[in-house]
Design a protein around this motif. Structure first.
Motif, mmCIF file in Angstrom:
data_model
loop_
_atom_site.group_PDB
_atom_site.id
_atom_site.type_symbol
_atom_site.label_atom_id
_atom_site.label_comp_id
_atom_site.label_asym_id
_atom_site.label_seq_id
_atom_site.Cartn_x
_atom_site.Cartn_y
_atom_site.Cartn_z
ATOM 1 N N ASP A 139 47.514 59.492 62.722
ATOM 2 C CA ASP A 139 48.051 59.706 61.373
ATOM 3 C C ASP A 139 48.379 58.381 60.690
ATOM 4 O O ASP A 139 48.153 58.225 59.481
ATOM 5 C CB ASP A 139 49.316 60.568 61.446
ATOM 6 C CG ASP A 139 49.018 62.022 61.802
ATOM 7 O OD1 ASP A 139 47.831 62.408 61.745
ATOM 8 O OD2 ASP A 139 49.958 62.753 62.149
ATOM 9 N N ARG A 140 48.892 57.410 61.445
ATOM 10 C CA ARG A 140 49.257 56.128 60.839
ATOM 11 C C ARG A 140 48.019 55.326 60.452
ATOM 12 O O ARG A 140 47.997 54.659 59.415
ATOM 13 C CB ARG A 140 50.138 55.320 61.802
ATOM 14 C CG ARG A 140 51.497 55.945 62.037
ATOM 15 C CD ARG A 140 52.456 55.014 62.749
ATOM 16 N NE ARG A 140 52.852 53.890 61.926
ATOM 17 C CZ ARG A 140 53.852 53.064 62.203
ATOM 18 N NH1 ARG A 140 54.560 53.260 63.313
ATOM 19 N NH2 ARG A 140 54.164 52.057 61.413
ATOM 20 N N VAL A 141 46.980 55.385 61.277
ATOM 21 C CA VAL A 141 45.749 54.652 60.962
ATOM 22 C C VAL A 141 45.079 55.237 59.726
ATOM 23 O O VAL A 141 44.505 54.508 58.911
ATOM 24 C CB VAL A 141 44.788 54.675 62.164
ATOM 25 C CG1 VAL A 141 43.425 54.112 61.780
ATOM 26 C CG2 VAL A 141 45.365 53.859 63.311
ATOM 27 N N PHE A 142 45.162 56.555 59.592
ATOM 28 C CA PHE A 142 44.511 57.224 58.464
ATOM 29 C C PHE A 142 45.561 57.705 57.457
ATOM 30 O O PHE A 142 45.489 58.826 56.963
ATOM 31 C CB PHE A 142 43.661 58.385 58.981
ATOM 32 C CG PHE A 142 42.487 57.946 59.812
ATOM 33 C CD1 PHE A 142 41.284 57.593 59.222
ATOM 34 C CD2 PHE A 142 42.595 57.858 61.185
ATOM 35 C CE1 PHE A 142 40.209 57.177 59.987
ATOM 36 C CE2 PHE A 142 41.526 57.445 61.966
ATOM 37 C CZ PHE A 142 40.329 57.091 61.360
ATOM 38 N N SER A 143 46.505 56.838 57.164
ATOM 39 C CA SER A 143 47.565 57.200 56.216
ATOM 40 C C SER A 143 46.991 57.494 54.831
ATOM 41 O O SER A 143 47.555 58.309 54.089
ATOM 42 C CB SER A 143 48.594 56.074 56.134
ATOM 43 O OG SER A 143 47.977 54.851 55.735
ATOM 44 N N ASP A 144 45.865 56.870 54.469
ATOM 45 C CA ASP A 144 45.252 57.137 53.172
ATOM 46 C C ASP A 144 44.773 58.587 53.089
ATOM 47 O O ASP A 144 44.959 59.256 52.066
ATOM 48 C CB ASP A 144 44.101 56.166 52.908
ATOM 49 C CG ASP A 144 43.089 56.120 54.042
ATOM 50 O OD1 ASP A 144 43.411 56.546 55.172
ATOM 51 O OD2 ASP A 144 41.956 55.635 53.819
ATOM 52 N N ILE A 145 44.173 59.082 54.174
ATOM 53 C CA ILE A 145 43.711 60.468 54.183
ATOM 54 C C ILE A 145 44.892 61.432 54.231
ATOM 55 O O ILE A 145 44.875 62.493 53.597
ATOM 56 C CB ILE A 145 42.748 60.698 55.370
ATOM 57 C CG1 ILE A 145 41.485 59.848 55.188
ATOM 58 C CG2 ILE A 145 42.383 62.175 55.515
ATOM 59 C CD1 ILE A 145 40.474 59.990 56.307
ATOM 60 N N GLU A 146 45.936 61.058 54.983
ATOM 61 C CA GLU A 146 47.122 61.915 55.055
ATOM 62 C C GLU A 146 47.769 62.043 53.677
ATOM 63 O O GLU A 146 48.238 63.127 53.301
ATOM 64 C CB GLU A 146 48.127 61.333 56.058
ATOM 65 C CG GLU A 146 47.634 61.329 57.500
ATOM 66 C CD GLU A 146 47.339 62.706 58.021
ATOM 67 O OE1 GLU A 146 48.107 63.639 57.698
ATOM 68 O OE2 GLU A 146 46.340 62.877 58.742
ATOM 69 N N GLU A 147 47.799 60.952 52.910
ATOM 70 C CA GLU A 147 48.383 61.000 51.566
ATOM 71 C C GLU A 147 47.538 61.874 50.642
ATOM 72 O O GLU A 147 48.073 62.629 49.823
ATOM 73 C CB GLU A 147 48.490 59.589 51.003
ATOM 74 C CG GLU A 147 49.549 58.734 51.708
ATOM 75 C CD GLU A 147 49.545 57.302 51.233
ATOM 76 O OE1 GLU A 147 48.749 56.978 50.311
ATOM 77 O OE2 GLU A 147 50.328 56.488 51.764
ATOM 78 N N LEU A 148 46.208 61.792 50.773
ATOM 79 C CA LEU A 148 45.339 62.646 49.977
ATOM 80 C C LEU A 148 45.531 64.111 50.340
ATOM 81 O O LEU A 148 45.564 64.987 49.468
ATOM 82 C CB LEU A 148 43.865 62.243 50.197
ATOM 83 C CG LEU A 148 43.393 60.947 49.553
ATOM 84 C CD1 LEU A 148 42.015 60.563 50.068
ATOM 85 C CD2 LEU A 148 43.368 61.093 48.028
ATOM 86 N N ALA A 149 45.694 64.377 51.639
ATOM 87 C CA ALA A 149 45.840 65.762 52.104
ATOM 88 C C ALA A 149 47.074 66.431 51.510
ATOM 89 O O ALA A 149 47.089 67.655 51.305
ATOM 90 C CB ALA A 149 45.910 65.791 53.627
#
Length: 369
Positions: free
Chosen positions: A283-293
């Protein structure tokens, strides 16, 4: 040679965890059933006590590893034995390392600790490889593991002097791609042979901090360690001319105290490293995708064609690279699979425990007068 334990990372908090009468030491290298440790009175080769062997048989993660702090006990025959492993502040654990043999029985390995009590995780990726999509995915994977370990990841684009300036992509563009693959993580270019960036890297190790260097063979890990130590402490080899890839030079993990302060752990080249309990790190590595989600219309959006999906909208607009979304999906699947396997193992262990208790109760009942 004697060692100042404070320079190896020994603290009052660790001293409070040391069993009475034990001698503290830090594990510098491990062999089968034994370890090389650094203690105040010098370096020692010590075997594992029975309790340590039993704990490791029950769970391989309990096996002593490089970076561990250990409690030594002096035996009447005039030697130390490694009597216990002190609680770890951080642990770099990988899963999917195959099968282990315990008590003559083969079973799935529960995980393997690569290094313990690490403050900084240097992820090394050579500049002439970091333009490949597969290698950006490796950076994402290793940074996820670093976050989950409790250490702070730092990405080093090594061998910057070998970057092909004739490529369509500039070096600044390469660094931008790496930063996008590791949001919120420091990224630095390093040329260990020229000395470029070495002092900056050394700054992360001020005092008694410990770092581990991770990366594929040929990433320049051992050369970097030598540059930090200002000495030829690790053997190095040139990359193969045929494909530009490296040979395995380091064949074991080793803790190396640096004269300028701090400690570093060199590791063998990693071809494949599985995730182990890594959901938070991903989740931390893909924080950009988590924010979009969070902007998706549905809270349980799977980002696979649902209406109002902000992730797919970013993909269509080009704001989110397709490579990065595929890498996220892959690591999410792998993390979920490892979590389910861990849950299944815990259920099996609990069932075995209750079966043993029930069996003992029945035996006691039969023997009751």
């Amino acid at each position: 040679m004697s060692y100042d334990l404070s320079l190896l990372g020994w603290t009052d908090d660790r001293a409070a965890e040391l069993p009475e009468g034990a001698v503290p030491a830090r594990v510098a290298r491990v062999d089968r059933g034994a370890a090389e440790v650094l203690a105040a009175d010098g370096q020692h080769h010590v075997k594992y006590a029975a309790d340590v062997r039993r704990a490791a048989a029950a769970d391989p993660v309990a096996l002593p590893c490089v970076g561990d702090w250990a409690a030594l006990r002096w035996l009447p025959e005039g030697r130390y034995v490694l009597d216990a492993v002190l609680p770890r502040t951080t642990a770099f654990v990988r899963g999917g390392v195959g099968r282990t043999s315990v008590g003559g029985l083969s079973r799935d390995s529960q995980g393997q600790v690569l290094a313990a009590n690490v403050d900084i995780v240097f992820v090394a990726e050579p500049s002439m490889h970091a333009t490949d999509f597969a290698d950006l995915a490796r950076i994402e994977r290793l940074v996820a593991l670093a976050w989950e370990s409790g250490g702070t990841p730092v990405v080093l684009v090594t061998k910057s002097d070998l970057f092909d300036q004739h490529l369509e992509r500039s070096f600044d563009g390469l660094l931008a791609d790496v930063r996008a693959a590791a949001p919120g993580v420091d990224v630095h270019a390093v040329s260990s042979l020229r000395g470029d960036g070495v002092e900056l890297v050394a700054g992360y190790l001020e005092g008694s901090r410990t770092a581990v260097v991770l990366g594929a063979s040929g990433a320049g890990k051992s050369t970097l360690v030598n540059a930090l130590a200002a000495d030829e402490v690790m053997a190095t080899q040139q990359v193969r001319a045929a494909d530009g890839r490296g040979r395995h030079t380091t064949v074991h993990r080793e803790l190396i105290p640096l004269a300028r302060g701090g400690l570093v752990i060199d590791t063998p080249g990693i071809r494949r490293i599985g995730l182990y309990d890594m959901a938070e790190g991903v989740d931390r590595v893909f924080s950009d995708i988590e924010e979009l989600a969070e902007q998706c219309r549905f809270g349980d959006c799977g980002h696979a064609g649902e209406p109002g999906c902000a992730v797919l909208a970013a993909l269509d607009s080009g704001d989110l690279p397709e490579r990065r979304l595929e890498s996220w999906r892959k690591l999410q699947r792998e993390a979920a699979w490892m979590a389910s396997r861990t849950d299944a193992r815990l259920r099996k262990d609990q069932q075995d425990k209750w079966k043993a208790i029930t069996k003992e109760m029945r035996r006691a009942g039969r023997n009751r007068p």
